[in-house]
Motif scaffolding. Structure first.
Motif, PDB file in Angstrom:
ATOM      1  N   MET A 105       0.823  -1.213   0.000  1.00 33.43           N
ATOM      2  CA  MET A 105       0.000   0.000   0.000  1.00 33.43           C
ATOM      3  C   MET A 105       0.860   1.267   0.000  1.00 33.43           C
ATOM      4  O   MET A 105       0.472   2.283  -0.559  1.00 33.43           O
ATOM      5  CB  MET A 105      -0.961   0.004   1.190  1.00 33.43           C
ATOM      6  CG  MET A 105      -0.332   0.267   2.512  1.00 33.43           C
ATOM      7  SD  MET A 105      -1.587   0.451   3.764  1.00 33.43           S
ATOM      8  CE  MET A 105      -0.544   0.678   5.175  1.00 33.43           C
ATOM      9  N   PHE A 106       2.054   1.193   0.604  1.00 31.88           N
ATOM     10  CA  PHE A 106       2.942   2.364   0.600  1.00 31.88           C
ATOM     11  C   PHE A 106       3.456   2.633  -0.817  1.00 31.88           C
ATOM     12  O   PHE A 106       3.564   3.775  -1.239  1.00 31.88           O
ATOM     13  CB  PHE A 106       4.121   2.146   1.552  1.00 31.88           C
ATOM     14  CG  PHE A 106       3.721   2.047   2.991  1.00 31.88           C
ATOM     15  CD1 PHE A 106       3.254   3.153   3.679  1.00 31.88           C
ATOM     16  CD2 PHE A 106       3.797   0.846   3.669  1.00 31.88           C
ATOM     17  CE1 PHE A 106       2.884   3.072   5.006  1.00 31.88           C
ATOM     18  CE2 PHE A 106       3.434   0.754   4.994  1.00 31.88           C
ATOM     19  CZ  PHE A 106       2.964   1.866   5.664  1.00 31.88           C
ATOM     20  N   ARG A 107       3.740   1.552  -1.546  1.00 32.71           N
ATOM     21  CA  ARG A 107       4.218   1.700  -2.925  1.00 32.71           C
ATOM     22  C   ARG A 107       3.111   2.257  -3.820  1.00 32.71           C
ATOM     23  O   ARG A 107       3.357   3.152  -4.623  1.00 32.71           O
ATOM     24  CB  ARG A 107       4.721   0.362  -3.452  1.00 32.71           C
ATOM     25  CG  ARG A 107       5.278   0.449  -4.852  1.00 32.71           C
ATOM     26  CD  ARG A 107       5.734  -0.910  -5.349  1.00 32.71           C
ATOM     27  NE  ARG A 107       6.088  -0.842  -6.745  1.00 32.71           N
ATOM     28  CZ  ARG A 107       7.327  -0.768  -7.185  1.00 32.71           C
ATOM     29  NH1 ARG A 107       8.331  -0.782  -6.339  1.00 32.71           N
ATOM     30  NH2 ARG A 107       7.567  -0.701  -8.475  1.00 32.71           N
ATOM     31  N   SER A 108       1.922   1.729  -3.655  1.00 29.70           N
ATOM     32  CA  SER A 108       0.819   2.209  -4.503  1.00 29.70           C
ATOM     33  C   SER A 108       0.459   3.658  -4.172  1.00 29.70           C
ATOM     34  O   SER A 108       0.058   4.423  -5.056  1.00 29.70           O
ATOM     35  CB  SER A 108      -0.393   1.295  -4.374  1.00 29.70           C
ATOM     36  OG  SER A 108      -0.876   1.316  -3.055  1.00 29.70           O
ATOM     37  N   ALA A 109       0.617   4.049  -2.911  1.00 34.01           N
ATOM     38  CA  ALA A 109       0.330   5.439  -2.537  1.00 34.01           C
ATOM     39  C   ALA A 109       1.361   6.399  -3.108  1.00 34.01           C
ATOM     40  O   ALA A 109       1.051   7.572  -3.351  1.00 34.01           O
ATOM     41  CB  ALA A 109       0.268   5.573  -1.027  1.00 34.01           C
ATOM     42  N   ALA A 110       2.569   5.916  -3.350  1.00 32.34           N
ATOM     43  CA  ALA A 110       3.638   6.774  -3.877  1.00 32.34           C
ATOM     44  C   ALA A 110       3.762   6.689  -5.392  1.00 32.34           C
ATOM     45  O   ALA A 110       4.661   7.279  -5.978  1.00 32.34           O
ATOM     46  CB  ALA A 110       4.967   6.395  -3.231  1.00 32.34           C
ATOM     47  N   THR A 111       2.858   5.951  -6.042  1.00 30.89           N
ATOM     48  CA  THR A 111       2.929   5.759  -7.492  1.00 30.89           C
ATOM     49  C   THR A 111       1.972   6.718  -8.194  1.00 30.89           C
ATOM     50  O   THR A 111       0.792   6.809  -7.853  1.00 30.89           O
ATOM     51  CB  THR A 111       2.570   4.308  -7.859  1.00 30.89           C
ATOM     52  OG1 THR A 111       3.446   3.437  -7.165  1.00 30.89           O
ATOM     53  CG2 THR A 111       2.699   4.073  -9.348  1.00 30.89           C
ATOM     54  N   THR A 112       2.497   7.411  -9.199  1.00 29.49           N
ATOM     55  CA  THR A 112       1.708   8.303 -10.038  1.00 29.49           C
ATOM     56  C   THR A 112       2.050   8.001 -11.487  1.00 29.49           C
ATOM     57  O   THR A 112       3.229   8.095 -11.885  1.00 29.49           O
ATOM     58  CB  THR A 112       2.016   9.777  -9.723  1.00 29.49           C
ATOM     59  OG1 THR A 112       1.878   9.988  -8.321  1.00 29.49           O
ATOM     60  CG2 THR A 112       1.109  10.712 -10.484  1.00 29.49           C
ATOM     61  N   ASP A 113       1.062   7.633 -12.279  1.00 24.19           N
ATOM     62  CA  ASP A 113       1.266   7.314 -13.699  1.00 24.19           C
ATOM     63  C   ASP A 113       2.344   6.257 -13.866  1.00 24.19           C
ATOM     64  O   ASP A 113       3.276   6.405 -14.672  1.00 24.19           O
ATOM     65  CB  ASP A 113       1.624   8.568 -14.503  1.00 24.19           C
ATOM     66  CG  ASP A 113       0.516   9.600 -14.496  1.00 24.19           C
ATOM     67  OD1 ASP A 113      -0.658   9.191 -14.395  1.00 24.19           O
ATOM     68  OD2 ASP A 113       0.830  10.800 -14.578  1.00 24.19           O
ATOM     69  N   SER A 114       2.281   5.206 -13.108  1.00 23.31           N
ATOM     70  CA  SER A 114       3.199   4.055 -13.101  1.00 23.31           C
ATOM     71  C   SER A 114       4.643   4.425 -12.762  1.00 23.31           C
ATOM     72  O   SER A 114       5.567   3.661 -13.000  1.00 23.31           O
ATOM     73  CB  SER A 114       3.151   3.280 -14.434  1.00 23.31           C
ATOM     74  OG  SER A 114       3.768   4.030 -15.476  1.00 23.31           O
ATOM     75  N   ASN A 119      11.142   9.294  -2.953  1.00 24.47           N
ATOM     76  CA  ASN A 119      11.183  10.112  -1.730  1.00 24.47           C
ATOM     77  C   ASN A 119       9.895   9.953  -0.929  1.00 24.47           C
ATOM     78  O   ASN A 119       9.929   9.781   0.292  1.00 24.47           O
ATOM     79  CB  ASN A 119      11.415  11.583  -2.070  1.00 24.47           C
ATOM     80  CG  ASN A 119      12.819  11.845  -2.550  1.00 24.47           C
ATOM     81  OD1 ASN A 119      13.752  11.151  -2.162  1.00 24.47           O
ATOM     82  ND2 ASN A 119      12.964  12.833  -3.430  1.00 24.47           N
ATOM     83  N   GLU A 120       8.747  10.019  -1.608  1.00 22.91           N
ATOM     84  CA  GLU A 120       7.478   9.847  -0.909  1.00 22.91           C
ATOM     85  C   GLU A 120       7.345   8.428  -0.354  1.00 22.91           C
ATOM     86  O   GLU A 120       6.844   8.220   0.750  1.00 22.91           O
ATOM     87  CB  GLU A 120       6.319  10.147  -1.860  1.00 22.91           C
ATOM     88  CG  GLU A 120       4.974  10.121  -1.193  1.00 22.91           C
ATOM     89  CD  GLU A 120       3.850  10.458  -2.156  1.00 22.91           C
ATOM     90  OE1 GLU A 120       2.714  10.033  -1.861  1.00 22.91           O
ATOM     91  OE2 GLU A 120       4.093  11.123  -3.172  1.00 22.91           O
ATOM     92  N   TYR A 121       7.811   7.460  -1.134  1.00 20.22           N
ATOM     93  CA  TYR A 121       7.759   6.054  -0.711  1.00 20.22           C
ATOM     94  C   TYR A 121       8.600   5.838   0.551  1.00 20.22           C
ATOM     95  O   TYR A 121       8.144   5.259   1.544  1.00 20.22           O
ATOM     96  CB  TYR A 121       8.250   5.187  -1.862  1.00 20.22           C
ATOM     97  CG  TYR A 121       8.150   3.689  -1.672  1.00 20.22           C
ATOM     98  CD1 TYR A 121       7.124   3.110  -0.941  1.00 20.22           C
ATOM     99  CD2 TYR A 121       9.090   2.842  -2.246  1.00 20.22           C
ATOM    100  CE1 TYR A 121       7.026   1.740  -0.785  1.00 20.22           C
ATOM    101  CE2 TYR A 121       9.008   1.473  -2.097  1.00 20.22           C
ATOM    102  CZ  TYR A 121       7.971   0.927  -1.368  1.00 20.22           C
ATOM    103  OH  TYR A 121       7.883  -0.431  -1.213  1.00 20.22           O
ATOM    104  N   ALA A 122       9.844   6.326   0.539  1.00 16.46           N
ATOM    105  CA  ALA A 122      10.742   6.169   1.695  1.00 16.46           C
ATOM    106  C   ALA A 122      10.214   6.929   2.903  1.00 16.46           C
ATOM    107  O   ALA A 122      10.268   6.435   4.043  1.00 16.46           O
ATOM    108  CB  ALA A 122      12.145   6.646   1.335  1.00 16.46           C
ATOM    109  N   THR A 123       9.679   8.123   2.688  1.00 14.31           N
ATOM    110  CA  THR A 123       9.159   8.923   3.788  1.00 14.31           C
ATOM    111  C   THR A 123       7.961   8.239   4.451  1.00 14.31           C
ATOM    112  O   THR A 123       7.858   8.194   5.684  1.00 14.31           O
ATOM    113  CB  THR A 123       8.754  10.328   3.290  1.00 14.31           C
ATOM    114  OG1 THR A 123       9.891  10.940   2.697  1.00 14.31           O
ATOM    115  CG2 THR A 123       8.241  11.195   4.424  1.00 14.31           C
ATOM    116  N   SER A 124       7.051   7.680   3.645  1.00 18.99           N
ATOM    117  CA  SER A 124       5.870   7.036   4.222  1.00 18.99           C
ATOM    118  C   SER A 124       6.241   5.748   4.964  1.00 18.99           C
ATOM    119  O   SER A 124       5.697   5.465   6.032  1.00 18.99           O
ATOM    120  CB  SER A 124       4.820   6.772   3.149  1.00 18.99           C
ATOM    121  OG  SER A 124       5.340   5.916   2.151  1.00 18.99           O
TER     122      SER A 124
END
Length: 185
Positions: A105-114, A119-124
């Motif tokens: 879920m952290f990866r999918s939350a940090a994914t935009t247009d595949s 940075n957002e992934y590591a931070t979350s």
């Protein structure tokens, strides 16, 4: 002479002036209108001089030389720092928390247009880990004095007290055991 040693020269100098190599500390009049009694040291501003009444029938006043140095312990306040305490069983609770977590879920939350924003992934992910650690641990404020060693905690202090008590009691077996416990720690 050692590098940090203080050399003090006190005498009734009438003709000699040692200010070329030493620092004069007697700045007040010591006999009538004259400063005949001199006190020299090799370190500047080490003493403050206070005139006192003369001893017995002396015509020279007495000088009280008070060190200007104050121990670090007396002028520096205790510093407080926050430490994290891990209670018993906290590791297993933390492992359970991580095993039940859906990490995708952290990866999918940090994914935009595949594209994954690293940075957002590591931070979350690190924020979630920090929150889990905060949930299972306790924080405690500890105050330390400037002369206190970091390894001197309450356990070591109690072992030192036990060793001293064993020494005072005169029981050699108890003293031997207390020394052993202190060395093992």
């Amino acid at each position: 002479m050692e590098g940090d040693a203080v050399l003090i020269i006190a005498e009734n100098f009438n003709q000699i002036d040692l200010r070329t190599k030493f620092h004069q500390h007697a700045s007040c009049l010591t006999q009538g209108e004259n400063t005949l009694d001199h006190v020299y040291t090799n370190i500047q501003d080490t003493f403050s001089t206070t005139p006192l009444t003369p001893f017995c029938k002396s015509d020279h006043i007495s000088l009280l030389m008070k060190p200007t140095y104050r121990q670090l312990l007396k002028w520096v306040r205790a510093t407080g720092r926050t430490v994290r305490m891990w209670p018993k069983g906290a590791e297993s609770v933390l492992q359970d928390c991580f095993q039940c977590t859906d990490w995708k879920m952290f990866r999918s939350a940090a994914t935009t247009d595949s594209l994954v924003d690293i940075n957002e992934y590591a931070t979350s992910v690190t924020g979630f880990i920090r929150k889990c650690v905060d949930d299972v641990t306790q924080t405690k404020k500890i105050y330390t004095l400037p002369n206190q060693k970091l390894w001197m905690n309450s356990d070591v202090c109690s072992l030192l007290k036990a060793r001293d008590a064993a020494f005072k009691s005169g029981n050699s077996e108890e003293l031997k055991a207390a020394r052993h416990n202190l060395n093992v720690t």
